[in-house]
Design a protein around this motif. Structure first.
Motif, PDB file in Angstrom:
ATOM      1  N   ILE A  31       0.841  -1.200   0.000  1.00 17.02           N
ATOM      2  CA  ILE A  31       0.000   0.000   0.000  1.00 17.02           C
ATOM      3  C   ILE A  31       0.875   1.249   0.000  1.00 17.02           C
ATOM      4  O   ILE A  31       0.635   2.191  -0.768  1.00 17.02           O
ATOM      5  N   ARG A  32       1.891   1.256   0.855  1.00 16.66           N
ATOM      6  CA  ARG A  32       2.806   2.404   0.913  1.00 16.66           C
ATOM      7  C   ARG A  32       3.537   2.567  -0.420  1.00 16.66           C
ATOM      8  O   ARG A  32       3.621   3.667  -0.964  1.00 16.66           O
ATOM      9  N   THR A  33       4.005   1.479  -0.963  1.00 16.82           N
ATOM     10  CA  THR A  33       4.773   1.525  -2.212  1.00 16.82           C
ATOM     11  C   THR A  33       3.907   1.962  -3.392  1.00 16.82           C
ATOM     12  O   THR A  33       4.371   2.690  -4.276  1.00 16.82           O
ATOM     13  N   MET A  34       2.645   1.542  -3.420  1.00 12.88           N
ATOM     14  CA  MET A  34       1.742   1.866  -4.535  1.00 12.88           C
ATOM     15  C   MET A  34       1.056   3.226  -4.382  1.00 12.88           C
ATOM     16  O   MET A  34       0.293   3.631  -5.255  1.00 12.88           O
ATOM     17  N   SER A  35       1.341   3.936  -3.311  1.00 16.09           N
ATOM     18  CA  SER A  35       0.652   5.218  -3.086  1.00 16.09           C
ATOM     19  C   SER A  35       0.845   6.224  -4.226  1.00 16.09           C
ATOM     20  O   SER A  35      -0.101   6.961  -4.528  1.00 16.09           O
ATOM     21  N   ARG A 107      -1.128   2.396 -18.776  1.00 15.05           N
ATOM     22  CA  ARG A 107      -0.090   3.306 -18.271  1.00 15.05           C
ATOM     23  C   ARG A 107       0.067   3.189 -16.756  1.00 15.05           C
ATOM     24  O   ARG A 107       1.178   3.136 -16.238  1.00 15.05           O
ATOM     25  N   THR A 108      -1.070   3.179 -16.069  1.00 13.18           N
ATOM     26  CA  THR A 108      -1.040   3.072 -14.608  1.00 13.18           C
ATOM     27  C   THR A 108      -0.421   1.747 -14.185  1.00 13.18           C
ATOM     28  O   THR A 108       0.395   1.698 -13.260  1.00 13.18           O
ATOM     29  N   LEU A 109      -0.787   0.675 -14.871  1.00 12.28           N
ATOM     30  CA  LEU A 109      -0.229  -0.636 -14.544  1.00 12.28           C
ATOM     31  C   LEU A 109       1.283  -0.658 -14.794  1.00 12.28           C
ATOM     32  O   LEU A 109       2.029  -1.237 -14.004  1.00 12.28           O
ATOM     33  N   ALA A 110       1.751  -0.030 -15.852  1.00  6.06           N
ATOM     34  CA  ALA A 110       3.199   0.017 -16.118  1.00  6.06           C
ATOM     35  C   ALA A 110       3.927   0.727 -14.977  1.00  6.06           C
ATOM     36  O   ALA A 110       4.971   0.259 -14.511  1.00  6.06           O
ATOM     37  N   SER A 111       3.369   1.822 -14.508  1.00  3.40           N
ATOM     38  CA  SER A 111       3.963   2.531 -13.368  1.00  3.40           C
ATOM     39  C   SER A 111       3.897   1.678 -12.107  1.00  3.40           C
ATOM     40  O   SER A 111       4.858   1.612 -11.337  1.00  3.40           O
ATOM     41  N   ALA A 112       2.766   1.023 -11.913  1.00  4.88           N
ATOM     42  CA  ALA A 112       2.594   0.177 -10.738  1.00  4.88           C
ATOM     43  C   ALA A 112       3.573  -0.989 -10.760  1.00  4.88           C
ATOM     44  O   ALA A 112       4.088  -1.401  -9.717  1.00  4.88           O
ATOM     45  N   ARG A 113       3.834  -1.519 -11.935  1.00  8.08           N
ATOM     46  CA  ARG A 113       4.766  -2.650 -12.054  1.00  8.08           C
ATOM     47  C   ARG A 113       6.171  -2.235 -11.616  1.00  8.08           C
ATOM     48  O   ARG A 113       6.878  -3.001 -10.961  1.00  8.08           O
ATOM     49  N   THR A 117       8.249  -3.718  -8.239  1.00  8.00           N
ATOM     50  CA  THR A 117       9.635  -4.200  -8.190  1.00  8.00           C
ATOM     51  C   THR A 117      10.315  -3.734  -6.907  1.00  8.00           C
ATOM     52  O   THR A 117      11.031  -4.497  -6.263  1.00  8.00           O
ATOM     53  N   ALA A 118      10.054  -2.490  -6.521  1.00  3.83           N
ATOM     54  CA  ALA A 118      10.604  -1.972  -5.263  1.00  3.83           C
ATOM     55  C   ALA A 118       9.989  -2.721  -4.071  1.00  3.83           C
ATOM     56  O   ALA A 118      10.693  -3.045  -3.108  1.00  3.83           O
ATOM     57  N   HIS A 119       8.713  -3.006  -4.153  1.00  8.93           N
ATOM     58  CA  HIS A 119       8.045  -3.767  -3.090  1.00  8.93           C
ATOM     59  C   HIS A 119       8.647  -5.171  -2.981  1.00  8.93           C
ATOM     60  O   HIS A 119       8.913  -5.659  -1.885  1.00  8.93           O
ATOM     61  N   GLN A 121      11.621  -6.077  -3.726  1.00  6.45           N
ATOM     62  CA  GLN A 121      12.943  -5.946  -3.122  1.00  6.45           C
ATOM     63  C   GLN A 121      12.827  -5.826  -1.601  1.00  6.45           C
ATOM     64  O   GLN A 121      13.601  -6.437  -0.863  1.00  6.45           O
ATOM     65  N   ALA A 122      11.847  -5.064  -1.128  1.00 10.78           N
ATOM     66  CA  ALA A 122      11.626  -4.947   0.316  1.00 10.78           C
ATOM     67  C   ALA A 122      11.260  -6.303   0.914  1.00 10.78           C
ATOM     68  O   ALA A 122      11.721  -6.657   2.008  1.00 10.78           O
ATOM     69  N   CYS A 123      10.443  -7.082   0.191  1.00 13.46           N
ATOM     70  CA  CYS A 123      10.075  -8.420   0.653  1.00 13.46           C
ATOM     71  C   CYS A 123      11.302  -9.331   0.697  1.00 13.46           C
ATOM     72  O   CYS A 123      11.483 -10.091   1.654  1.00 13.46           O
ATOM     73  N   LEU A 124      12.132  -9.249  -0.339  1.00 14.84           N
ATOM     74  CA  LEU A 124      13.355 -10.055  -0.360  1.00 14.84           C
ATOM     75  C   LEU A 124      14.208  -9.769   0.876  1.00 14.84           C
ATOM     76  O   LEU A 124      14.709 -10.691   1.530  1.00 14.84           O
ATOM     77  N   GLU A 125      14.350  -8.514   1.204  1.00 15.34           N
ATOM     78  CA  GLU A 125      15.154  -8.133   2.368  1.00 15.34           C
ATOM     79  C   GLU A 125      14.487  -8.594   3.662  1.00 15.34           C
ATOM     80  O   GLU A 125      15.149  -9.139   4.547  1.00 15.34           O
ATOM     81  N   GLU A 126      13.183  -8.386   3.776  1.00 15.72           N
ATOM     82  CA  GLU A 126      12.455  -8.747   5.003  1.00 15.72           C
ATOM     83  C   GLU A 126      12.470 -10.258   5.239  1.00 15.72           C
ATOM     84  O   GLU A 126      12.567 -10.707   6.366  1.00 15.72           O
ATOM     85  N   PHE A 127      12.377 -11.034   4.167  1.00 12.94           N
ATOM     86  CA  PHE A 127      12.292 -12.484   4.309  1.00 12.94           C
ATOM     87  C   PHE A 127      13.635 -13.193   4.137  1.00 12.94           C
ATOM     88  O   PHE A 127      13.680 -14.407   4.005  1.00 12.94           O
ATOM     89  N   GLY A 128      14.717 -12.437   4.151  1.00 12.47           N
ATOM     90  CA  GLY A 128      16.035 -13.059   4.230  1.00 12.47           C
ATOM     91  C   GLY A 128      16.679 -13.451   2.918  1.00 12.47           C
ATOM     92  O   GLY A 128      17.493 -14.372   2.891  1.00 12.47           O
ATOM     93  N   GLY A 129      16.349 -12.793   1.831  1.00 13.08           N
ATOM     94  CA  GLY A 129      17.031 -13.037   0.571  1.00 13.08           C
ATOM     95  C   GLY A 129      16.225 -13.852  -0.425  1.00 13.08           C
ATOM     96  O   GLY A 129      15.141 -14.356  -0.133  1.00 13.08           O
ATOM     97  N   GLN A 130      16.797 -13.971  -1.614  1.00 14.39           N
ATOM     98  CA  GLN A 130      16.121 -14.612  -2.748  1.00 14.39           C
ATOM     99  C   GLN A 130      15.721 -16.046  -2.464  1.00 14.39           C
ATOM    100  O   GLN A 130      14.597 -16.449  -2.773  1.00 14.39           O
ATOM    101  N   ASN A 131      16.617 -16.844  -1.893  1.00 17.01           N
ATOM    102  CA  ASN A 131      16.289 -18.259  -1.666  1.00 17.01           C
ATOM    103  C   ASN A 131      15.108 -18.412  -0.722  1.00 17.01           C
ATOM    104  O   ASN A 131      14.189 -19.198  -0.992  1.00 17.01           O
TER     105      ASN A 131
END
Length: 147
Positions: A31-35, A107-113, A117-119, A121-131
């Motif tokens: 929600i924060r990222t898509m604001s 257009r909106t979906l392209a921006s949201a996409r 990607t940033a979201h 990345q935040a999930c990857l960091e929060e959950f301990g990496g790609q694996n």
């Protein structure tokens, strides 16, 4: 009592409780990222599914997202008011609607996409990496998957 001193007992190992806490974190971050594009998680999901399945019926869209048809109608009304989606009579059954993104929706979906990607990345960091992230998604994808 400060939250850090609360004893959660066996909830700490309860799948439902842990999933709900993870969902809250993921949704709050999304929600924060898509604001900047003013999209909620369900709205983003609707746009993605319609983008990849132009002409999909409202019934199929509701089924694909696992949401009630009445809730989907409200979501579609909001997106239609913003000129992001349009309902067209279905070619096979003029009583039903085929869903399409408008040019503004694309257009909106392209921006949201890009924001998604940033979201991610935040999930990857929060959950301990790609694996860990990949394993978590793979395991959770089994729930509700078509049999």
């Amino acid at each position: 009592m400060p939250e850090s001193t609360i004893d959660y007992g066996y909830l700490e190992n309860d799948l439902g409780y842990v999933l709900r806490r993870a969902q809250l974190w993921v949704f709050q971050d999304l929600i924060r990222t898509m604001s900047p594009v003013d999209l909620r998680p369900a709205q983003y999901s609707v746009l993605v599914i319609i983008h990849h399945n132009p002409g999909l019926s409202q019934i199929s869209l509701a089924s694909a997202l696992g949401i009630e048809r009445a809730r989907l109608v409200r979501l579609l009304d909001q997106l239609e008011d913003r000129k992001l989606v349009e309902r067209r009579p279905a070619a096979s059954d003029r009583r039903s609607h085929a869903m399409h993104l408008t040019l503004e929706g694309e257009r909106t979906l392209a921006s949201a996409r890009e924001l998604a990607t940033a979201h991610r990345q935040a999930c990857l960091e929060e959950f301990g990496g790609q694996n860990n992230y990949t394993t978590l998604v793979r395991l959770l994808a089994k729930f509700g998957a078509p049999q």
